[in-house]
Design an enzyme around this catalytic site. Structure first.
Site, PDB file in Angstrom:
ATOM      1  N   CYS A  43       0.816  -1.213   0.000  1.00  0.00           N
ATOM      2  CA  CYS A  43       0.000   0.000   0.000  1.00  0.00           C
ATOM      3  C   CYS A  43       0.849   1.262   0.000  1.00  0.00           C
ATOM      4  O   CYS A  43       0.644   2.164  -0.815  1.00  0.00           O
ATOM      5  CB  CYS A  43      -0.938   0.007   1.204  1.00  0.00           C
ATOM      6  N   CYS A  48      -1.594   1.737  -2.967  1.00  0.00           N
ATOM      7  CA  CYS A  48      -2.624   2.767  -2.865  1.00  0.00           C
ATOM      8  C   CYS A  48      -2.088   4.181  -2.656  1.00  0.00           C
ATOM      9  O   CYS A  48      -2.659   5.135  -3.199  1.00  0.00           O
ATOM     10  CB  CYS A  48      -3.625   2.410  -1.761  1.00  0.00           C
ATOM     11  N   LYS A  51      -0.332   5.438  -5.945  1.00  0.00           N
ATOM     12  CA  LYS A  51      -1.396   5.467  -6.957  1.00  0.00           C
ATOM     13  C   LYS A  51      -2.297   6.679  -6.751  1.00  0.00           C
ATOM     14  O   LYS A  51      -2.655   7.371  -7.708  1.00  0.00           O
ATOM     15  CB  LYS A  51      -2.208   4.180  -6.883  1.00  0.00           C
ATOM     16  N   TYR A 178     -10.229  -2.964  -9.653  1.00  0.00           N
ATOM     17  CA  TYR A 178      -9.772  -1.691  -9.083  1.00  0.00           C
ATOM     18  C   TYR A 178      -8.557  -1.134  -9.834  1.00  0.00           C
ATOM     19  O   TYR A 178      -8.567  -0.003 -10.316  1.00  0.00           O
ATOM     20  CB  TYR A 178      -9.297  -1.893  -7.635  1.00  0.00           C
ATOM     21  N   GLU A 182      -8.296   2.183 -12.339  1.00  0.00           N
ATOM     22  CA  GLU A 182      -7.573   3.319 -11.758  1.00  0.00           C
ATOM     23  C   GLU A 182      -6.416   3.745 -12.653  1.00  0.00           C
ATOM     24  O   GLU A 182      -6.226   4.938 -12.929  1.00  0.00           O
ATOM     25  CB  GLU A 182      -7.090   2.959 -10.353  1.00  0.00           C
ATOM     26  N   HIS A 437     -26.398  21.406   2.440  1.00  0.00           N
ATOM     27  CA  HIS A 437     -26.729  21.993   1.143  1.00  0.00           C
ATOM     28  C   HIS A 437     -25.896  23.242   0.868  1.00  0.00           C
ATOM     29  O   HIS A 437     -25.671  24.040   1.783  1.00  0.00           O
ATOM     30  CB  HIS A 437     -28.219  22.368   1.126  1.00  0.00           C
ATOM     31  N   GLU A 442     -25.759  15.325   0.059  1.00  0.00           N
ATOM     32  CA  GLU A 442     -27.124  15.470   0.557  1.00  0.00           C
ATOM     33  C   GLU A 442     -28.106  14.553  -0.177  1.00  0.00           C
ATOM     34  O   GLU A 442     -29.173  14.242   0.338  1.00  0.00           O
ATOM     35  CB  GLU A 442     -27.583  16.924   0.440  1.00  0.00           C
TER      36      GLU A 442
END
Length: 453
Positions: A43, A48, A51, A178, A182, A437, A442
């Site tokens: 990782c 990750c 990346k 994934y 990616e 908002h 939302e």
């Protein structure tokens, strides 16, 4: 006094191994850890983290284009330097590697910067020397694989993609998970001509079908030539250094690089598991019980080496559960229920809980809520991009079984939604929550009408 050199010996200093080692040491155990590569694991070093840095870099092309709609005028044509991005990425990875070294030292964990292999159930061999431990934890992770086809040696995987000296002008990314989506987005965003090939009918197998189909449409809009039901059968390196690809059906392509993101395999080869009789699956993954224990009583395993749920936060949770249970006197069983996860595609995906297909397969009646809209930032830019949000609700109990999103900030949004889904929140409770908002998030608390009503 123990008859062993250490109470715990961890093989592999990735996310899961480091967490287990540090926590166990904090409980008073004498701990050592071995790592043949760089501390931090897949990782941090080759997964990750780097990346995500490349994903950030790939977003700027669109940001520059959209800026004019908000009144910004750039002084000149933006230019991109692959070498600069890679050098800065490497500098950050070096920094993180140093932090991991300090974390282990600060936790009084002895680090062996060598490969460790099994001699027996309580002994590993490190740099030619025997080291003994009462318990051993295997956390060696996995590695990307390439298919057995002619010319596969000319291809790269995610490992090499992080260290390319030059950015390929034309690249094929093979795979539909994934990593494939990616990297297809990364290379396309940075200006490469990208073709993504996937052997099956749609990318992101196992995800909600609406999410799969929506993302496929969006990445095509961003310039990725996505071809499903297509694979590579052979690679030939030509005299000018380019690659000729032979495709299923007999078609051909000429590219500068091909990257396979078609699966990962556990790093168990040559570890000496057969020396101690540790049971493995056909692919070499280590079999464990619910307590993370292997078939050998004093040996445990966490993370990708078990080929269970290949996510860094899962490896960390498993390492923590192991240390809490064994050394902290706090029995902690791993739960794999409602795991939030994200795909850092462009646009990104965030998901937690059941897909519509999984929920229906369980036999109960479900109610589906969906909303598709243009992100607010693109009301001025005019970019043709759509966000999709979806809730899967149990009709009988009103419990939200799954939440899914494709769109900007999906990962950040789904983290909070994941808490609600894991706690068993109902659709009524979602509806009672005041909306923030104006925001995309939302929409998860303002969807009032089920699909079909």
């Amino acid at each position: 006094m123990s008859d062993y050199d250490f109470d715990l010996f961890v093989i592999g200093a990735g996310s899961g191994g480091v967490r287990a080692a540090r926590v166990a040491s904090g409980y008073g155990a004498k701990v050592a850890i071995a790592e043949e590569s760089r501390v931090g694991g897949t990782c941090v070093i080759r997964g990750c983290v780097p990346k995500k840095l490349l994903v950030y870099g790939a977003h700027f092309a669109e940001d520059f284009e959209d800026a004019s709609a908000y009144g910004w005028t750039l002084p000149g044509e933006p230019t991109f330097s692959w070498k600069t991005l890679i050098a800065n990425k490497d500098k950050e990875i070096d920094r993180l590697n140093g932090i991991y070294h300090k974390l282990l030292a600060g936790s009084n964990v002895t680090l062996f910067e060598h490969r460790a292999t099994f001699k027996d159930a309580h002994t590993v061999v490190v740099d030619g020397k025997d080291v003994t431990a009462e318990r051993i934890l295997i956390a060696v992770g996995g590695h990307p694989t390439t298919p057995d086809i002619p010319g596969a040696e000319h291809a790269i995987t995610s490992n090499e993609a992080f260290h390319l000296e030059e950015q390929p002008k034309r690249i094929v990314v093979v795979g539909g998970g994934y990593i494939a989506v990616e990297f297809a987005g990364i290379f396309a965003g940075l200006g490469s001509q990208v073709t993504q090939l996937y052997r099956s009918e749609q990318i992101l197998r196992g995800f909600d079908n609406d999410i799969r189909n929506h993302l496929a449409e969006e990445i095509v809009k961003k310039g990725v030539d996505l071809r499903v039901n297509t694979n590579v059968t052979a690679i030939t390196k030509q005299s000018d250094g380019t690659l000729k690809l032979t495709l299923t059906g007999g078609g051909e392509m000429e590219v500068d690089a091909i990257m396979f993101a078609t699966g990962r395999a556990p790093n168990t080869k040559g570890l000496g598991l057969e020396q101690v009789g540790i049971d493995t699956k056909d692919n070499g993954a280590i079999k464990i019980n619910k307590g993370l224990q292997t078939s050998v009583e004093n040996i445990y395993a966490v993370g990708d080496v078990t080929d269970h749920v290949q996510l860094t936060p899962i490896a960390i949770k498993e390492g923590m559960a192991f240390a809490d249970t064994i050394y902290g006197g706090k029995p902690s069983a791993m739960s794999y229920h409602a795991i939030p996860t994200a795909v850092f595609s462009q646009p990104p995906v965030g998901t937690v809980g059941l897909s519509e297909e999984e929920a229906r397969a369980k036999g109960g009646e479900v109610v589906i809520y969906k909303s598709t809209f243009k992100p607010m930032r693109h009301t001025l830019s005019g970019r043709d991009e759509k966000t999709l949000m979806k809730l899967i609700v149990d009709k009988t109990t009103d419990v939200v079984l799954g939440a899914h999103m494709v769109g900007p900030d999906a990962a950040e949004i789904i983290q909070g939604i994941g808490i609600a889904v894991r706690m068993g929140a109902t659709k009524a409770q979602f509806d009672q929550t005041v909306a923030v908002h104006p925001s995309a998030a939302e929409e998860f608390v303002t969807m009032r009408f089920p699909v079909g009503d």
